[in-house]
Design a protein around this motif. Structure first.
Motif, PDB file in Angstrom:
ATOM      1  N   ARG A 250       0.824  -1.198   0.000  1.00 56.77           N
ATOM      2  CA  ARG A 250       0.000   0.000   0.000  1.00 56.77           C
ATOM      3  C   ARG A 250       0.865   1.257   0.000  1.00 56.77           C
ATOM      4  NH1 ARG A 250      -3.429  -1.814   3.449  1.00 56.77           N
ATOM      5  NH2 ARG A 250      -2.425  -1.010   5.282  1.00 56.77           N
ATOM      6  N   SER A 251       1.967   1.223   0.748  1.00 55.58           N
ATOM      7  CA  SER A 251       2.816   2.418   0.841  1.00 55.58           C
ATOM      8  C   SER A 251       3.516   2.724  -0.480  1.00 55.58           C
ATOM      9  CB  SER A 251       3.858   2.246   1.954  1.00 55.58           C
ATOM     10  OG  SER A 251       4.782   1.227   1.619  1.00 55.58           O
ATOM     11  N   HIS A 252       3.737   1.674  -1.301  1.00 59.73           N
ATOM     12  CA  HIS A 252       4.412   1.903  -2.579  1.00 59.73           C
ATOM     13  C   HIS A 252       3.435   2.163  -3.725  1.00 59.73           C
ATOM     14  CE1 HIS A 252       8.422   1.255  -1.159  1.00 59.73           C
ATOM     15  NE2 HIS A 252       8.166   0.044  -0.724  1.00 59.73           N
ATOM     16  N   THR A 253       2.235   1.631  -3.617  1.00 58.99           N
ATOM     17  CA  THR A 253       1.308   1.753  -4.740  1.00 58.99           C
ATOM     18  C   THR A 253       0.276   2.862  -4.557  1.00 58.99           C
ATOM     19  OG1 THR A 253      -0.135   0.071  -3.772  1.00 58.99           O
ATOM     20  CG2 THR A 253       1.559  -0.675  -5.318  1.00 58.99           C
ATOM     21  N   ALA A 254      -0.092   3.151  -3.321  1.00 56.83           N
ATOM     22  CA  ALA A 254      -1.183   4.098  -3.101  1.00 56.83           C
ATOM     23  C   ALA A 254      -0.721   5.550  -3.151  1.00 56.83           C
ATOM     24  CB  ALA A 254      -1.862   3.818  -1.763  1.00 56.83           C
ATOM     25  N   LYS A 255       0.564   5.787  -2.866  1.00 52.15           N
ATOM     26  CA  LYS A 255       1.048   7.159  -2.747  1.00 52.15           C
ATOM     27  C   LYS A 255       1.003   7.882  -4.086  1.00 52.15           C
ATOM     28  CE  LYS A 255       5.484   7.929  -2.038  1.00 52.15           C
ATOM     29  NZ  LYS A 255       6.786   8.032  -1.365  1.00 52.15           N
ATOM     30  N   THR A 256       0.239   8.942  -4.157  1.00 55.03           N
ATOM     31  CA  THR A 256       0.166   9.768  -5.370  1.00 55.03           C
ATOM     32  C   THR A 256       0.398  11.221  -4.974  1.00 55.03           C
ATOM     33  OG1 THR A 256      -1.403   8.265  -6.441  1.00 55.03           O
ATOM     34  CG2 THR A 256      -1.248  10.494  -7.313  1.00 55.03           C
ATOM     35  N   ILE A 257       1.463  11.795  -5.518  1.00 53.18           N
ATOM     36  CA  ILE A 257       1.853  13.170  -5.196  1.00 53.18           C
ATOM     37  C   ILE A 257       2.110  13.915  -6.499  1.00 53.18           C
ATOM     38  CG2 ILE A 257       3.591  14.602  -4.053  1.00 53.18           C
ATOM     39  CD1 ILE A 257       4.145  12.209  -2.188  1.00 53.18           C
ATOM     40  N   LEU A 258       1.526  15.097  -6.622  1.00 44.96           N
ATOM     41  CA  LEU A 258       1.771  15.952  -7.786  1.00 44.96           C
ATOM     42  C   LEU A 258       2.360  17.259  -7.292  1.00 44.96           C
ATOM     43  CD1 LEU A 258       1.456  16.197 -10.886  1.00 44.96           C
ATOM     44  CD2 LEU A 258      -0.692  17.412 -10.437  1.00 44.96           C
ATOM     45  N   LEU A 259       3.591  17.531  -7.683  1.00 45.21           N
ATOM     46  CA  LEU A 259       4.293  18.741  -7.238  1.00 45.21           C
ATOM     47  C   LEU A 259       4.409  19.700  -8.414  1.00 45.21           C
ATOM     48  CD1 LEU A 259       7.078  17.016  -5.113  1.00 45.21           C
ATOM     49  CD2 LEU A 259       4.832  17.828  -4.379  1.00 45.21           C
ATOM     50  N   THR A 260       3.816  20.877  -8.250  1.00 42.36           N
ATOM     51  CA  THR A 260       3.762  21.857  -9.334  1.00 42.36           C
ATOM     52  C   THR A 260       4.405  23.174  -8.913  1.00 42.36           C
ATOM     53  OG1 THR A 260       1.708  23.021  -8.774  1.00 42.36           O
ATOM     54  CG2 THR A 260       1.470  20.864  -9.812  1.00 42.36           C
ATOM     55  N   SER A 261       4.741  23.991  -9.904  1.00 46.72           N
ATOM     56  CA  SER A 261       5.148  25.369  -9.638  1.00 46.72           C
ATOM     57  C   SER A 261       3.923  26.258  -9.520  1.00 46.72           C
ATOM     58  CB  SER A 261       6.043  25.894 -10.771  1.00 46.72           C
ATOM     59  OG  SER A 261       7.392  25.604 -10.525  1.00 46.72           O
ATOM     60  N   ALA A 262       2.973  26.038 -10.426  1.00 50.98           N
ATOM     61  CA  ALA A 262       1.876  26.997 -10.574  1.00 50.98           C
ATOM     62  C   ALA A 262       0.504  26.360 -10.409  1.00 50.98           C
ATOM     63  CB  ALA A 262       1.990  27.684 -11.928  1.00 50.98           C
ATOM     64  N   GLY A 263       0.412  25.376  -9.564  1.00 52.00           N
ATOM     65  CA  GLY A 263      -0.886  24.841  -9.165  1.00 52.00           C
ATOM     66  C   GLY A 263      -1.776  24.382 -10.294  1.00 52.00           C
ATOM     67  N   MET A 264      -2.948  25.003 -10.407  1.00 53.80           N
ATOM     68  CA  MET A 264      -3.987  24.548 -11.316  1.00 53.80           C
ATOM     69  C   MET A 264      -3.718  24.866 -12.779  1.00 53.80           C
ATOM     70  SD  MET A 264      -5.840  22.731  -9.466  1.00 53.80           S
ATOM     71  CE  MET A 264      -7.121  22.347 -10.660  1.00 53.80           C
ATOM     72  N   LYS A 265      -2.557  25.425 -13.096  1.00 51.25           N
ATOM     73  CA  LYS A 265      -2.148  25.481 -14.497  1.00 51.25           C
ATOM     74  C   LYS A 265      -1.995  24.066 -15.043  1.00 51.25           C
ATOM     75  CE  LYS A 265       0.150  29.945 -15.154  1.00 51.25           C
ATOM     76  NZ  LYS A 265       1.399  30.597 -15.585  1.00 51.25           N
ATOM     77  N   MET A 266      -1.831  23.104 -14.136  1.00 48.75           N
ATOM     78  CA  MET A 266      -1.685  21.704 -14.513  1.00 48.75           C
ATOM     79  C   MET A 266      -3.018  20.965 -14.414  1.00 48.75           C
ATOM     80  SD  MET A 266       1.489  21.851 -15.186  1.00 48.75           S
ATOM     81  CE  MET A 266       1.713  20.136 -15.591  1.00 48.75           C
TER      82      MET A 266
END
Length: 301
Positions: A87-103
């Motif tokens: 679970r710790s390897h498959t469930a982790k979802t992280i999105l790191l952005t500079s400008a937020g909702m531009k993505m």
């Protein structure tokens, strides 16, 4: 019953006679002995049932039972441990952005249900100090989410504790940490227990999205925040981040930042551990995968 064996004169009492040429017992009957013998002890011989447990049969039975219990406990522990690792390897979802909702187009791809069913905890803490009105970039992110149909709740983590945050986040799909002052945000993260709450929730499938400061605090340190002008007005000395990802983030990259990055990290092997993002880029972390998404090539200085 009551008849002494042949060749004895004074040996009298109660006996059980087993007749037959050969004593052979199937497994079910062999196991049944652990039920019948204690009853025989009590009802027929009028002795304590506890005596049975001091016989070879009793000792063997108790040993087997305890052995089975221990084996089951160990197996259960291993199953839970393996499941937690998976679970710790498959469930982790992280999105790191500079400008937020531009993505936002990339964010939509992460969703596993319609936008109108998606709930978002919109963390406002980082920009509190800047001015009374919301900065344009924060207001834009909030409005884009609303236009997409998300159910958004603004949350300030300052003044709260871990249990309160867990309760606030438990029904949220996305934890969106907006930009602002990175040092102010990290101080609030430490004081509130936000880091521990987020790490638990990531294992349960929640999605962490960072914008600018919200991305930087997810890294190993926040030292890059000073490089493009963030002020450490809270006098934070320990710059260790939440370590949600095993690298540092440099957000809002423009070509003029190349020299300061080289100055701060003079060796190439140091710069390999730094993820550099323009305002059109983001890093998606899913389990052990790290994918640069958005527009433009990977920035290398």
């Amino acid at each position: 019953n009551g008849i002494p064996p042949s060749g004895t004169k004074e040996n009298s009492g109660k006996y059980v006679l087993a007749a037959g040429k050969q004593e052979v017992f199937p497994l079910p009957e062999s196991l049944n002995i652990y039920w019948q013998l204690p009853l025989l002890k009590m009802d027929f011989f009028k002795t304590s049932v506890l005596q049975f447990f001091f016989t070879p049969f009793g000792i063997a039975g108790v040993s087997v039972i305890f052995g089975v219990i221990i084996i089951l406990a160990v197996l259960n522990y291993l199953v839970v441990l393996i499941a937690e690792k998976i679970r710790s390897h498959t469930a982790k979802t992280i999105l790191l952005t500079s400008a937020g909702m531009k993505m936002k187009d990339e964010i939509i791809k992460l969703l596993q249900k319609p936008a109108y069913d998606v709930t978002v905890a919109f963390i406002t803490t980082a920009y509190k100090f800047e001015q009374e009105d919301e900065p344009d970039y924060v207001n834009e992110d909030f409005q884009i989410m609303k236009e997409m149909g998300f159910n958004v709740e603004e949350i300030d983590i300052e003044g709260k504790n871990k249990n309160q945050l867990m309760k606030l986040f438990q029904n949220k799909d996305i934890i969106f940490v907006a930009g602002g002052n990175t040092f102010y945000l990290l101080k609030a993260i430490r004081k509130s227990g936000f880091e521990k709450a987020v790490k638990k929730l990531l294992k349960k499938g929640k999605v962490y999205i960072g914008a600018s400061a919200g991305s930087i605090v997810a890294g190993k340190t926040i030292k890059t925040a000073e490089w493009y002008g963030d002020k450490n007005f809270v006098k934070l000395h320990n710059l260790k981040g939440m370590n949600l990802v095993p690298f540092d983030i440099f957000a809002h990259y423009a070509p003029e930042h190349a020299e300061i990055i080289k100055k701060k990290l003079p060796f190439k092997w140091q710069r390999r551990k730094l993820k550099i993002l323009t305002d059109e880029q983001a890093i998606l972390v899913q389990g052990r995968q790290r994918i640069l998404i958005g527009q433009g090539e990977k920035v290398i200085v």
